[in-house]
Write an enzyme that holds these catalytic residues in place. Structure first.
Site, PDB file in Angstrom:
ATOM      1  N   SER A 223       0.852  -1.089  -0.067  1.00  0.00           N
ATOM      2  CA  SER A 223       0.053  -0.191  -0.025  1.00  0.00           C
ATOM      3  C   SER A 223       0.773   1.471   0.001  1.00  0.00           C
ATOM      4  CB  SER A 223      -0.938   0.080   1.229  1.00  0.00           C
ATOM      5  OG  SER A 223      -1.473   1.305   1.494  1.00  0.00           O
ATOM      6  N   TYR A 236      -1.989  -0.745  10.637  1.00  0.00           N
ATOM      7  CA  TYR A 236      -2.271  -1.158   9.164  1.00  0.00           C
ATOM      8  C   TYR A 236      -0.983  -0.795   8.473  1.00  0.00           C
ATOM      9  CZ  TYR A 236      -3.963  -1.415   4.569  1.00  0.00           C
ATOM     10  OH  TYR A 236      -3.890  -1.855   3.008  1.00  0.00           O
TER      11      TYR A 236
END
Length: 331
Positions: A223, A236
């Site tokens: 990501s 995360y």
């Protein structure tokens, strides 16, 4: 000069006649098979719906078929060309998001595919399985929680048995929950994110490696949070930085064995992660508006990256992270 020599055509006449015949033949062939018309250009800023989006919330892990607008995973748009013919792939998180887009694309490129997902995502998974079977491929669904090491090992074993082997592993499943402060994250929540995003790929790759032959590919979904984290995704973001790092490390380890390892680093992509606690309601309403394209990406817009990294056409790419962030981001 004998009679034959007097009546024989000259070499120049023969060559010239042949050229005329060839030109005529080429003209006829061209008339029969005109080049395909160029596809119209599409403005990427207006290709998909822009924010603001309506307020919406779902319990974790969320369903794509209940989102508004519904994400595009390439259900009607992706056209295959046999780039993965005969390949056998395992995709975690294959019910929605980038995993679903990859599953649809892989099947239409000729691969047989196993998808993994949580039991609560069965309705989304059923749609994916139907689409892959419609492409004429062997499509298998294996639900289960990746936080369980024994399940991860069984998942790989069942995929190998069901497909007759394994050539591609896509580690895509992930947990994302937004928290304003580190003080709001319990140890249980932190452990849930770490087990799903870091432990599971470790267990799955370990179990898959004995089945992967030279030419196989491992693809991980990381990501933009790996290199430009937002303050509300503390846990995360750490897992995605770890994912990007394991791509680069494992690529060096497995390169001599002929197994490639690469990553895909999406920016803001419209998936159930966002509506099931992965973004605040304020952030959700304006999701993706900060990118130069002014909107979030759709999973379908990343499908071709996964195909390229899985196919033999990408045979010199390993240890790479491919970004798709609408004009922002670093990879």
């Amino acid at each position: 000069m004998d009679t034959y020599e007097k009546n024989a055509p000259s070499r120049r006449a023969i060559v010239g006649g042949a050229g005329i015949a060839l030109a005529a033949s080429a003209g006829q062939a061209g008339a029969q098979s005109p080049p395909p018309a160029a596809a119209p250009l599409q403005d990427p800023t207006s290709k998909y719906p822009k924010p603001p989006y309506k307020k919406q919330s779902q319990p974790w892990p969320g369903l794509a078929n209940k989102m508004d607008p519904k994400p595009d995973h390439g259900e009607t748009s992706y056209k295959g060309s046999g780039r993965l013919a005969g390949r056998r792939a395992l995709i975690t998180g294959g019910d929605s998001g980038m995993g679903r887009a990859a599953a649809i694309a892989f099947a239409r490129e000729g691969a047989d595919v196993v998808i993994n997902y949580l039991p609560a995502e069965q309705s989304d998974a059923d749609e994916v399985i139907a689409l892959m079977k419609a492409a004429g491929r062997n499509a298998l669904a294996i639900p289960g929680d990746l936080r369980d090491e024994a399940f991860c090992q069984k998942l790989v074993a069942d995929a190998v048995q069901g497909l007759g082997g394994l050539d591609i592993v896509v580690s895509n499943a992930g947990r994302q929950q937004a928290h304003d402060s580190i003080l709001d994250i319990s140890t249980e929540q932190f452990d849930w994110t770490m087990k799903t995003n870091i432990y599971a790929p470790f267990w799955i790759i370990k179990a898959a490696l004995p089945h992967l032959q030279p030419g196989s590919a491992i693809i991980a979904t990381t990501s933009e949070q790996a290199y430009d984290p937002t303050p509300d995704l503390y846990d995360y973001a750490q897992t995605k930085a770890a994912t990007m790092n394991f791509v680069k490390s494992l690529a060096k380890q497995l390169g001599p064995k002929g197994i490639r390892v690469n990553g895909v680093a999406p920016g803001p992509i419209w998936t159930p992660l966002q509506v099931s606690g992965g973004a605040s309601m304020q952030k959700l309403e304006n999701f993706g508006s900060m990118t130069p394209l002014g909107r979030p990406g759709q999973p379908a817009e990343l499908a071709g990256i996964y195909v390229q990294l899985a196919s033999s056409e990408g045979s010199y790419a390993t240890g790479q992270v491919y970004g798709a962030a609408g004009g922002s981001g670093q990879p």
